[in-house]
Motif scaffolding. Structure first.
Motif, PDB file in Angstrom:
ATOM      1  N   GLU A 179       0.816  -1.216   0.000  1.00 52.44           N
ATOM      2  CA  GLU A 179       0.000   0.000   0.000  1.00 52.44           C
ATOM      3  C   GLU A 179       0.847   1.263   0.000  1.00 52.44           C
ATOM      4  OE1 GLU A 179      -2.656  -0.495   3.347  1.00 52.44           O
ATOM      5  OE2 GLU A 179      -3.944  -1.842   2.184  1.00 52.44           O
ATOM      6  N   GLY A 180       2.159   1.099  -0.158  1.00 50.36           N
ATOM      7  CA  GLY A 180       3.066   2.242  -0.143  1.00 50.36           C
ATOM      8  C   GLY A 180       3.342   2.791  -1.531  1.00 50.36           C
ATOM      9  N   GLY A 181       4.330   3.677  -1.589  1.00 48.48           N
ATOM     10  CA  GLY A 181       4.636   4.369  -2.838  1.00 48.48           C
ATOM     11  C   GLY A 181       5.938   3.959  -3.482  1.00 48.48           C
ATOM     12  N   GLU A 182       6.549   2.862  -3.018  1.00 45.29           N
ATOM     13  CA  GLU A 182       7.822   2.401  -3.558  1.00 45.29           C
ATOM     14  C   GLU A 182       7.811   0.882  -3.620  1.00 45.29           C
ATOM     15  OE1 GLU A 182      11.845   2.487  -1.268  1.00 45.29           O
ATOM     16  OE2 GLU A 182      11.709   4.390  -2.351  1.00 45.29           O
ATOM     17  N   VAL A 183       8.579   0.306  -4.545  1.00 45.46           N
ATOM     18  CA  VAL A 183       8.671  -1.144  -4.677  1.00 45.46           C
ATOM     19  C   VAL A 183       9.264  -1.740  -3.404  1.00 45.46           C
ATOM     20  CG1 VAL A 183       9.740  -3.032  -5.967  1.00 45.46           C
ATOM     21  CG2 VAL A 183       8.942  -1.018  -7.183  1.00 45.46           C
ATOM     22  N   ALA A 184       8.667  -2.829  -2.927  1.00 46.69           N
ATOM     23  CA  ALA A 184       9.214  -3.595  -1.809  1.00 46.69           C
ATOM     24  C   ALA A 184       9.996  -4.758  -2.407  1.00 46.69           C
ATOM     25  CB  ALA A 184       8.095  -4.094  -0.910  1.00 46.69           C
ATOM     26  N   LYS A 185      11.252  -4.910  -1.984  1.00 50.81           N
ATOM     27  CA  LYS A 185      12.111  -5.939  -2.577  1.00 50.81           C
ATOM     28  C   LYS A 185      12.612  -6.924  -1.540  1.00 50.81           C
ATOM     29  CE  LYS A 185      13.682  -3.042  -6.318  1.00 50.81           C
ATOM     30  NZ  LYS A 185      14.749  -2.732  -7.207  1.00 50.81           N
ATOM     31  N   ASP A 186      12.690  -8.192  -1.968  1.00 51.71           N
ATOM     32  CA  ASP A 186      13.329  -9.264  -1.216  1.00 51.71           C
ATOM     33  C   ASP A 186      12.865  -9.363   0.237  1.00 51.71           C
ATOM     34  OD1 ASP A 186      14.871  -9.943  -3.477  1.00 51.71           O
ATOM     35  OD2 ASP A 186      16.317  -8.381  -2.983  1.00 51.71           O
ATOM     36  N   PHE A 187      11.693  -9.954   0.423  1.00 50.63           N
ATOM     37  CA  PHE A 187      11.167 -10.131   1.774  1.00 50.63           C
ATOM     38  C   PHE A 187      10.508 -11.503   1.898  1.00 50.63           C
ATOM     39  CE2 PHE A 187       7.995  -7.947  -0.757  1.00 50.63           C
ATOM     40  CZ  PHE A 187       6.823  -8.619  -0.483  1.00 50.63           C
ATOM     41  N   LYS A 188      10.268 -11.890   3.133  1.00 53.31           N
ATOM     42  CA  LYS A 188       9.722 -13.208   3.434  1.00 53.31           C
ATOM     43  C   LYS A 188       8.325 -13.073   4.033  1.00 53.31           C
ATOM     44  CE  LYS A 188      11.017 -17.410   5.904  1.00 53.31           C
ATOM     45  NZ  LYS A 188      12.082 -18.042   6.707  1.00 53.31           N
ATOM     46  N   VAL A 189       7.462 -14.035   3.709  1.00 57.39           N
ATOM     47  CA  VAL A 189       6.106 -14.108   4.245  1.00 57.39           C
ATOM     48  C   VAL A 189       5.956 -15.479   4.909  1.00 57.39           C
ATOM     49  CG1 VAL A 189       3.638 -14.066   3.680  1.00 57.39           C
ATOM     50  CG2 VAL A 189       5.247 -12.639   2.377  1.00 57.39           C
ATOM     51  N   GLU A 190       5.299 -15.513   6.077  1.00 58.04           N
ATOM     52  CA  GLU A 190       5.052 -16.776   6.764  1.00 58.04           C
ATOM     53  C   GLU A 190       3.583 -16.898   7.137  1.00 58.04           C
ATOM     54  OE1 GLU A 190       9.338 -17.604   8.959  1.00 58.04           O
ATOM     55  OE2 GLU A 190       7.686 -16.841  10.174  1.00 58.04           O
ATOM     56  N   TRP A 191       3.094 -18.150   7.136  1.00 59.11           N
ATOM     57  CA  TRP A 191       1.753 -18.460   7.630  1.00 59.11           C
ATOM     58  C   TRP A 191       1.897 -19.475   8.748  1.00 59.11           C
ATOM     59  CZ3 TRP A 191      -0.955 -23.199   7.632  1.00 59.11           C
ATOM     60  CH2 TRP A 191      -2.257 -23.101   8.125  1.00 59.11           C
ATOM     61  N   TRP A 192       1.219 -19.195   9.862  1.00 48.74           N
ATOM     62  CA  TRP A 192       1.258 -20.046  11.044  1.00 48.74           C
ATOM     63  C   TRP A 192      -0.096 -20.732  11.203  1.00 48.74           C
ATOM     64  CZ3 TRP A 192       5.532 -20.030  14.544  1.00 48.74           C
ATOM     65  CH2 TRP A 192       6.568 -19.195  14.145  1.00 48.74           C
ATOM     66  N   ALA A 193      -0.082 -22.065  11.320  1.00 49.07           N
ATOM     67  CA  ALA A 193      -1.320 -22.840  11.484  1.00 49.07           C
ATOM     68  C   ALA A 193      -1.949 -22.613  12.853  1.00 49.07           C
ATOM     69  CB  ALA A 193      -1.036 -24.323  11.278  1.00 49.07           C
ATOM     70  N   GLY A 194      -1.196 -22.027  13.762  1.00 44.03           N
ATOM     71  CA  GLY A 194      -1.680 -21.649  15.086  1.00 44.03           C
ATOM     72  C   GLY A 194      -0.711 -20.649  15.677  1.00 44.03           C
ATOM     73  N   VAL A 195      -1.216 -19.595  16.290  1.00 48.40           N
ATOM     74  CA  VAL A 195      -0.354 -18.527  16.809  1.00 48.40           C
ATOM     75  C   VAL A 195       0.688 -19.073  17.788  1.00 48.40           C
ATOM     76  CG1 VAL A 195      -0.337 -16.425  18.217  1.00 48.40           C
ATOM     77  CG2 VAL A 195      -1.996 -16.666  16.383  1.00 48.40           C
ATOM     78  N   LEU A 241      -9.260 -21.367  17.324  1.00 46.04           N
ATOM     79  CA  LEU A 241      -7.813 -21.335  17.126  1.00 46.04           C
ATOM     80  C   LEU A 241      -7.463 -20.098  16.306  1.00 46.04           C
ATOM     81  CD1 LEU A 241      -5.049 -22.943  17.211  1.00 46.04           C
ATOM     82  CD2 LEU A 241      -5.750 -23.890  15.007  1.00 46.04           C
ATOM     83  N   ASP A 242      -6.453 -19.359  16.737  1.00 47.21           N
ATOM     84  CA  ASP A 242      -5.989 -18.207  15.971  1.00 47.21           C
ATOM     85  C   ASP A 242      -4.853 -18.625  15.055  1.00 47.21           C
ATOM     86  OD1 ASP A 242      -7.755 -16.425  17.133  1.00 47.21           O
ATOM     87  OD2 ASP A 242      -6.370 -15.837  18.722  1.00 47.21           O
ATOM     88  N   ILE A 243      -4.998 -18.320  13.768  1.00 50.10           N
ATOM     89  CA  ILE A 243      -3.934 -18.511  12.792  1.00 50.10           C
ATOM     90  C   ILE A 243      -3.406 -17.130  12.432  1.00 50.10           C
ATOM     91  CG2 ILE A 243      -4.929 -20.657  11.923  1.00 50.10           C
ATOM     92  CD1 ILE A 243      -5.966 -19.089   9.482  1.00 50.10           C
ATOM     93  N   LYS A 244      -2.214 -17.070  11.845  1.00 47.74           N
ATOM     94  CA  LYS A 244      -1.694 -15.758  11.470  1.00 47.74           C
ATOM     95  C   LYS A 244      -0.815 -15.845  10.244  1.00 47.74           C
ATOM     96  CE  LYS A 244       2.633 -15.296  14.048  1.00 47.74           C
ATOM     97  NZ  LYS A 244       3.420 -14.483  14.966  1.00 47.74           N
ATOM     98  N   ALA A 245      -0.709 -14.704   9.575  1.00 45.59           N
ATOM     99  CA  ALA A 245       0.239 -14.532   8.481  1.00 45.59           C
ATOM    100  C   ALA A 245       1.001 -13.249   8.751  1.00 45.59           C
ATOM    101  CB  ALA A 245      -0.481 -14.457   7.140  1.00 45.59           C
ATOM    102  N   GLU A 246       2.275 -13.278   8.400  1.00 46.56           N
ATOM    103  CA  GLU A 246       3.125 -12.103   8.599  1.00 46.56           C
ATOM    104  C   GLU A 246       3.936 -11.855   7.341  1.00 46.56           C
ATOM    105  OE1 GLU A 246       6.538 -10.381  11.658  1.00 46.56           O
ATOM    106  OE2 GLU A 246       5.560 -12.281  12.097  1.00 46.56           O
ATOM    107  N   VAL A 247       3.975 -10.604   6.922  1.00 47.27           N
ATOM    108  CA  VAL A 247       4.758 -10.193   5.766  1.00 47.27           C
ATOM    109  C   VAL A 247       5.988  -9.439   6.268  1.00 47.27           C
ATOM    110  CG1 VAL A 247       3.441  -8.052   5.443  1.00 47.27           C
ATOM    111  CG2 VAL A 247       4.642  -9.041   3.500  1.00 47.27           C
ATOM    112  N   ASP A 248       7.116  -9.582   5.580  1.00 51.10           N
ATOM    113  CA  ASP A 248       8.395  -8.981   5.957  1.00 51.10           C
ATOM    114  C   ASP A 248       8.814  -9.460   7.341  1.00 51.10           C
ATOM    115  OD1 ASP A 248      10.714  -7.497   5.650  1.00 51.10           O
ATOM    116  OD2 ASP A 248       9.808  -5.647   6.381  1.00 51.10           O
ATOM    117  N   VAL A 249       8.827 -10.773   7.502  1.00 45.09           N
ATOM    118  CA  VAL A 249       9.117 -11.427   8.772  1.00 45.09           C
ATOM    119  C   VAL A 249      10.469 -10.991   9.345  1.00 45.09           C
ATOM    120  CG1 VAL A 249       9.499 -13.681   9.849  1.00 45.09           C
ATOM    121  CG2 VAL A 249       7.724 -13.412   8.118  1.00 45.09           C
ATOM    122  N   ASP A 250      11.466 -10.856   8.502  1.00 42.09           N
ATOM    123  CA  ASP A 250      12.824 -10.546   8.958  1.00 42.09           C
ATOM    124  C   ASP A 250      13.128  -9.047   8.968  1.00 42.09           C
ATOM    125  OD1 ASP A 250      13.403 -13.292   9.283  1.00 42.09           O
ATOM    126  OD2 ASP A 250      13.880 -13.470   7.152  1.00 42.09           O
TER     127      ASP A 250
END
Length: 126
Positions: free
Chosen positions: A42-58, A94-103
């Motif tokens: 949702e920003g104004g610049e390209v986001a480069k080289d990042f990791k996304v994770e999905w957790w089956a339970g928090v 059960l709460d699941i979660k996803a996180e973008v730019d984990v690192d």
């Protein structure tokens, strides 16, 4: 001629998890689950080289799925897919979660919106 001032902060990427979808939406104990995580810049610049994770339970010890994303243009989104092997027991809630730019590789405009949590239940097979 109109001149519009733009702050450097507004030009930074702003990565968010816009959706987490499971199929079936209420998983059945021991059955595989199709997972789709949609991310958006949702920003104004390209986001480069990042990791996304999905957790089956928090509270689970590690992420169930992860993806490396090369880049995401401003105002663009991408849906990531994986198949989770299945929950080993039923859960009423059960709460699941996803996180973008984990690192924290991307200097984003708003680092507080990188995680999305969703409450699901898992049906017992009996």
């Amino acid at each position: 001629v109109k001149i519009k001032a733009v702050s450097a902060e507004s030009l930074k990427p702003d990565l968010v998890v816009s959706a987490i979808k499971l199929d079936p939406s209420t998983p059945i104990e021991e059955d595989p689950v199709d997972v789709r995580v949609t991310i958006k810049n949702e920003g104004g610049e390209v986001a480069k080289d990042f990791k996304v994770e999905w957790w089956a339970g928090v509270g689970f010890p590690s992420a169930a799925c992860d993806w490396d994303v090369d880049d995401l243009d401003p105002d663009d989104d991408q849906t990531l897919h994986c198949t989770y092997g299945g929950y080993i027991s039923d859960y009423g809630s059960l709460d699941i979660k996803a996180e973008v730019d984990v690192d924290d590789d991307v200097d984003g405009r708003d680092e507080g919106n990188n995680v999305r949590v969703k409450t699901i239940s898992v049906t017992n097979i009996d």
